[in-house]
Design a protein around this motif. Sequence first.
Motif, PDB file in Angstrom:
ATOM      1  N   TYR A 374      47.693  42.893  39.577  1.00  0.00           N
ATOM      2  CA  TYR A 374      47.917  43.884  40.642  1.00  0.00           C
ATOM      3  C   TYR A 374      47.200  43.530  41.948  1.00  0.00           C
ATOM      4  CZ  TYR A 374      50.213  46.930  37.284  1.00  0.00           C
ATOM      5  OH  TYR A 374      51.088  47.446  36.368  1.00  0.00           O
ATOM      6  N   LEU A 375      46.597  42.326  41.979  1.00  0.00           N
ATOM      7  CA  LEU A 375      45.953  41.814  43.196  1.00  0.00           C
ATOM      8  C   LEU A 375      44.868  42.760  43.720  1.00  0.00           C
ATOM      9  CD1 LEU A 375      49.131  40.506  45.081  1.00  0.00           C
ATOM     10  CD2 LEU A 375      47.568  39.216  43.606  1.00  0.00           C
ATOM     11  N   ARG A 377      40.494  43.904  43.179  1.00  0.00           N
ATOM     12  CA  ARG A 377      39.224  43.377  42.722  1.00  0.00           C
ATOM     13  C   ARG A 377      38.803  44.035  41.408  1.00  0.00           C
ATOM     14  NH1 ARG A 377      34.973  44.081  47.398  1.00  0.00           N
ATOM     15  NH2 ARG A 377      35.660  46.234  47.084  1.00  0.00           N
ATOM     16  N   HIS A 378      38.055  43.268  40.611  1.00  0.00           N
ATOM     17  CA  HIS A 378      37.543  43.806  39.354  1.00  0.00           C
ATOM     18  C   HIS A 378      36.675  45.038  39.612  1.00  0.00           C
ATOM     19  CE1 HIS A 378      34.545  44.045  36.058  1.00  0.00           C
ATOM     20  NE2 HIS A 378      35.578  43.770  35.292  1.00  0.00           N
ATOM     21  N   SER A 379      35.868  44.996  40.669  1.00  0.00           N
ATOM     22  CA  SER A 379      34.976  46.118  40.976  1.00  0.00           C
ATOM     23  C   SER A 379      35.758  47.382  41.316  1.00  0.00           C
ATOM     24  CB  SER A 379      34.033  45.749  42.129  1.00  0.00           C
ATOM     25  OG  SER A 379      34.771  45.354  43.268  1.00  0.00           O
ATOM     26  N   ASP A 380      36.949  47.222  41.905  1.00  0.00           N
ATOM     27  CA  ASP A 380      37.786  48.389  42.210  1.00  0.00           C
ATOM     28  C   ASP A 380      38.469  48.914  40.948  1.00  0.00           C
ATOM     29  OD1 ASP A 380      37.250  48.463  44.950  1.00  0.00           O
ATOM     30  OD2 ASP A 380      38.744  46.935  45.366  1.00  0.00           O
ATOM     31  N   LEU A 381      38.791  47.993  40.037  1.00  0.00           N
ATOM     32  CA  LEU A 381      39.435  48.402  38.793  1.00  0.00           C
ATOM     33  C   LEU A 381      38.513  49.294  37.973  1.00  0.00           C
ATOM     34  CD1 LEU A 381      41.977  47.904  36.906  1.00  0.00           C
ATOM     35  CD2 LEU A 381      40.545  46.201  35.774  1.00  0.00           C
ATOM     36  N   VAL A 382      37.237  48.965  37.925  1.00  0.00           N
ATOM     37  CA  VAL A 382      36.297  49.738  37.109  1.00  0.00           C
ATOM     38  C   VAL A 382      35.489  50.729  37.934  1.00  0.00           C
ATOM     39  CG1 VAL A 382      36.089  47.827  35.482  1.00  0.00           C
ATOM     40  CG2 VAL A 382      34.425  48.029  37.323  1.00  0.00           C
ATOM     41  N   GLY A 383      35.694  50.732  39.254  1.00  0.00           N
ATOM     42  CA  GLY A 383      34.902  51.582  40.149  1.00  0.00           C
ATOM     43  C   GLY A 383      35.356  53.027  40.166  1.00  0.00           C
ATOM     44  N   PRO A 384      34.736  53.831  41.046  1.00  0.00           N
ATOM     45  CA  PRO A 384      34.980  55.280  41.057  1.00  0.00           C
ATOM     46  C   PRO A 384      36.215  55.726  41.840  1.00  0.00           C
ATOM     47  CG  PRO A 384      33.270  54.723  42.644  1.00  0.00           C
ATOM     48  CD  PRO A 384      33.655  53.439  41.964  1.00  0.00           C
ATOM     49  N   LYS A 385      36.821  54.842  42.650  1.00  0.00           N
ATOM     50  CA  LYS A 385      37.926  55.266  43.513  1.00  0.00           C
ATOM     51  C   LYS A 385      39.137  55.701  42.685  1.00  0.00           C
ATOM     52  CE  LYS A 385      36.474  52.182  47.245  1.00  0.00           C
ATOM     53  NZ  LYS A 385      36.827  51.018  48.080  1.00  0.00           N
ATOM     54  N   ARG A 386      39.775  56.807  43.109  1.00  0.00           N
ATOM     55  CA  ARG A 386      40.873  57.386  42.330  1.00  0.00           C
ATOM     56  C   ARG A 386      42.237  57.240  42.997  1.00  0.00           C
ATOM     57  NH1 ARG A 386      38.311  63.075  39.981  1.00  0.00           N
ATOM     58  NH2 ARG A 386      36.488  62.128  38.959  1.00  0.00           N
ATOM     59  N   VAL A 387      42.322  56.470  44.065  1.00  0.00           N
ATOM     60  CA  VAL A 387      43.627  56.275  44.703  1.00  0.00           C
ATOM     61  C   VAL A 387      44.556  55.561  43.726  1.00  0.00           C
ATOM     62  CG1 VAL A 387      42.705  56.243  47.037  1.00  0.00           C
ATOM     63  CG2 VAL A 387      42.818  54.124  45.740  1.00  0.00           C
ATOM     64  N   THR A 389      46.520  53.128  43.894  1.00  0.00           N
ATOM     65  CA  THR A 389      46.504  51.664  43.894  1.00  0.00           C
ATOM     66  C   THR A 389      45.537  51.109  42.852  1.00  0.00           C
ATOM     67  OG1 THR A 389      46.875  51.782  46.275  1.00  0.00           O
ATOM     68  CG2 THR A 389      46.243  49.637  45.383  1.00  0.00           C
ATOM     69  N   PHE A 390      44.453  51.840  42.605  1.00  0.00           N
ATOM     70  CA  PHE A 390      43.458  51.417  41.616  1.00  0.00           C
ATOM     71  C   PHE A 390      43.585  52.200  40.309  1.00  0.00           C
ATOM     72  CE2 PHE A 390      40.789  50.812  45.668  1.00  0.00           C
ATOM     73  CZ  PHE A 390      41.338  49.566  45.890  1.00  0.00           C
ATOM     74  N   ALA A 391      43.949  53.473  40.401  1.00  0.00           N
ATOM     75  CA  ALA A 391      43.951  54.347  39.226  1.00  0.00           C
ATOM     76  C   ALA A 391      45.002  53.922  38.201  1.00  0.00           C
ATOM     77  CB  ALA A 391      44.173  55.797  39.644  1.00  0.00           C
ATOM     78  N   ARG A 392      46.221  53.550  38.687  1.00  0.00           N
ATOM     79  CA  ARG A 392      47.275  53.189  37.724  1.00  0.00           C
ATOM     80  C   ARG A 392      46.932  51.877  36.985  1.00  0.00           C
ATOM     81  NH1 ARG A 392      49.148  56.918  36.672  1.00  0.00           N
ATOM     82  NH2 ARG A 392      50.800  57.484  38.132  1.00  0.00           N
ATOM     83  N   PRO A 393      46.534  50.805  37.690  1.00  0.00           N
ATOM     84  CA  PRO A 393      46.111  49.603  36.956  1.00  0.00           C
ATOM     85  C   PRO A 393      44.938  49.882  36.007  1.00  0.00           C
ATOM     86  CG  PRO A 393      46.478  49.079  39.264  1.00  0.00           C
ATOM     87  CD  PRO A 393      46.565  50.563  39.147  1.00  0.00           C
ATOM     88  N   ARG A 394      44.039  50.786  36.403  1.00  0.00           N
ATOM     89  CA  ARG A 394      42.902  51.134  35.543  1.00  0.00           C
ATOM     90  C   ARG A 394      43.394  51.765  34.243  1.00  0.00           C
ATOM     91  NH1 ARG A 394      40.064  54.815  38.807  1.00  0.00           N
ATOM     92  NH2 ARG A 394      39.333  52.997  39.971  1.00  0.00           N
ATOM     93  N   GLN A 395      44.378  52.657  34.346  1.00  0.00           N
ATOM     94  CA  GLN A 395      44.918  53.298  33.146  1.00  0.00           C
ATOM     95  C   GLN A 395      45.651  52.289  32.259  1.00  0.00           C
ATOM     96  OE1 GLN A 395      47.238  56.402  35.003  1.00  0.00           O
ATOM     97  NE2 GLN A 395      45.634  57.951  34.665  1.00  0.00           N
ATOM     98  N   ILE A 396      46.351  51.346  32.893  1.00  0.00           N
ATOM     99  CA  ILE A 396      47.034  50.309  32.115  1.00  0.00           C
ATOM    100  C   ILE A 396      46.011  49.444  31.371  1.00  0.00           C
ATOM    101  CG2 ILE A 396      48.368  48.164  32.344  1.00  0.00           C
ATOM    102  CD1 ILE A 396      49.998  49.560  34.534  1.00  0.00           C
ATOM    103  N   ALA A 397      44.922  49.111  32.058  1.00  0.00           N
ATOM    104  CA  ALA A 397      43.875  48.314  31.417  1.00  0.00           C
ATOM    105  C   ALA A 397      43.253  49.068  30.246  1.00  0.00           C
ATOM    106  CB  ALA A 397      42.798  47.929  32.435  1.00  0.00           C
ATOM    107  N   MET A 398      43.029  50.361  30.411  1.00  0.00           N
ATOM    108  CA  MET A 398      42.496  51.177  29.313  1.00  0.00           C
ATOM    109  C   MET A 398      43.467  51.214  28.135  1.00  0.00           C
ATOM    110  SD  MET A 398      40.889  54.442  31.361  1.00  0.00           S
ATOM    111  CE  MET A 398      39.405  54.307  32.362  1.00  0.00           C
ATOM    112  N   TYR A 399      44.740  51.351  28.442  1.00  0.00           N
ATOM    113  CA  TYR A 399      45.774  51.378  27.402  1.00  0.00           C
ATOM    114  C   TYR A 399      45.767  50.065  26.605  1.00  0.00           C
ATOM    115  CZ  TYR A 399      50.443  51.192  25.330  1.00  0.00           C
ATOM    116  OH  TYR A 399      51.489  51.067  24.450  1.00  0.00           O
TER     117      TYR A 399
END
Length: 454
Positions: A374-375, A377-387, A389-399
Motif C-alpha cells: 500500500y506504499l 511506512r511501517h510506522s504509519d501502519l502500526v501508529g495511532p493515525k486513524r485515517v 489510508t492507514f486504517a484499512r491496510p492496518r486491518q488487513i495486516a491484523m487479519y
Amino acid sequence: MTQDQWGTIRDELHQTMGANCFQSWIEPLTYLGSEHGIAHFAVPTNFMGNYVSQNYGDILLSKINRIDPSVRRVVFDTVTETQNAPKPAPQSAPAPVTQAKSHQMSDSLNGSPLDKRFTFDAFVVGKPNELAHAAARRVAEGGPVTFNPLFLYGGVGLGKTHLMHAIAWELRTRHPHLNVLNLSAEQFMYRFVQALRDRKMMDFKELFRSVDVLMVDDVQFIAGKDSTQEEFFHTFNALVDQNKQIIISADRAPDEIKALENRIRSRLQSGLVVDLHPTDYELRLGILQAKSEMYSRMYPGLEVEHGILEFLAARIVSNVRILEGALTRLFAFASLVDKPISMDLTQECLTDILRVSERKVSIEEIQRKVADHYLIRHSDLVGPKRVRTFARPRQIAMYLCKQLTTRSLPEIGRHFGGRDHTTVMHGVRRIEELRKQDAQIADDVDLLRRSLEA
C-alpha cells in the motif's frame, strides 16, 4: 602535557577524592609522557592498572583533555620488579614508553568495544535499509550537524548495531581527534547509578558533556527509569546546545516506547528518525553472497552447489543473525565432513532452523508486505493515525496475522502499537465482511496471502 600540568591535576584530584583514595590510587602513578594522542602512566602492579583504569580512567582523561585536547586515551603500563622504573618525562618532550602490559581506555572512552566486523564496507545495502545507511554515512562524515539526533530503529537483527559501530569506525578514521562515546542505554544507567553511589555526579556530568559524539544503543531500556531519564534529558540538551552530534538506536519508534517521558520523546523526534525495515529476499540474498565470498576465502576448494544461497534466502526470513549463523554453520560442517555444500547436506545440517522457518510467517513480515503493497511506512501502519489510508491496510495486516500465525489477539495488538485485543478483533471482522463486498479488498488479501505463503 607537562609534569607541572600533571602536578596541577594531582592537586585537583587530591582535593576531590580525599586523602585515602588519593594515596591508594593516584599518588603511585608516574606520568611518563604523551605521544600520538596517548597519555602513558606507570603503575606498580597489574591490579592497580586495572583498578585505576576502571574507576578513575574517565575522570583522568577528562581532566587531561582540558589541558591537552589531543590526548584521546590513557594507558597504564605495569613496571615489574625486574624493570627499572622509567624516569618522568621532561617538560620539553615526552618520555619513551616502556614495553609492558597496558590497561587502556578505549577510543570510545571506555564505552562499548567496537566490533571490527561492523564497518560500512561490510554492510549490505538494499531497499529496506538504504535510507538508514545513507543517513549513517552522512553523520559519519563528521561535518556540520544537519540532523540531530539521528534515531535508528527496527527489529532484532536488522543492522542497527552494525550501523552504530560503522559510524564510530568511520569517525575514528576521518576525525581521530574527536571524543566518540559509544555505549548502551544500560551502560549509561549503570554509570549514572555508580556515580550516585560514589558521590561523583560532577565527574559523571563532566565526562558526558565533554564528548563530541554520543552514541546510545537500545535507548528503550531507560523507559520507566525516572532518574536515569532525567539525567539523559539534561545530557542530551547540553550536547545539542554545544552542536555535538547524537546518534540513538532503539527497537521501535520514539512514539511507540512506553513509559518514556514526553519531553525525551519530543527531543528524540526532533532530528531524523529512520526505520530499518525487515529484510526482503533480494537483501537476504545479497547478504548471503557477501558472506559466502568471505567464507570461500577461508575454506578454499569448498564447492557450493547452484541454488543453495537462493534456497536459504527464501526459507530463512526471520532474522539476519539467524541467516548468517546458518551459513557459518553450513560452511563449517561441510569443511569438517569434507563434502561440497549440496542441497542434501544443507537440509541435514540446518534441519532445526529450516523446520522453524517452514511453518512460521512472522507478524513483522506481514506488516512489511502490507506496508510495501500500500506504499505506506511501517510506522504509519502500526501508529495511532486513524485515517483510512492507514486504517484499512492496518486491518488487513491484523487479519493476515490472525490467519497466518499462531499468535493470540493480545499479542497481535502489542505488535500494532500496543492496541487492545478488541481492536484487533474488530479489524479482523471488518476485513471478513469487506472481502465479501469489495472485490478489490478480496484481491489484495489473496495476493498478499499467496506472497506470504510462497
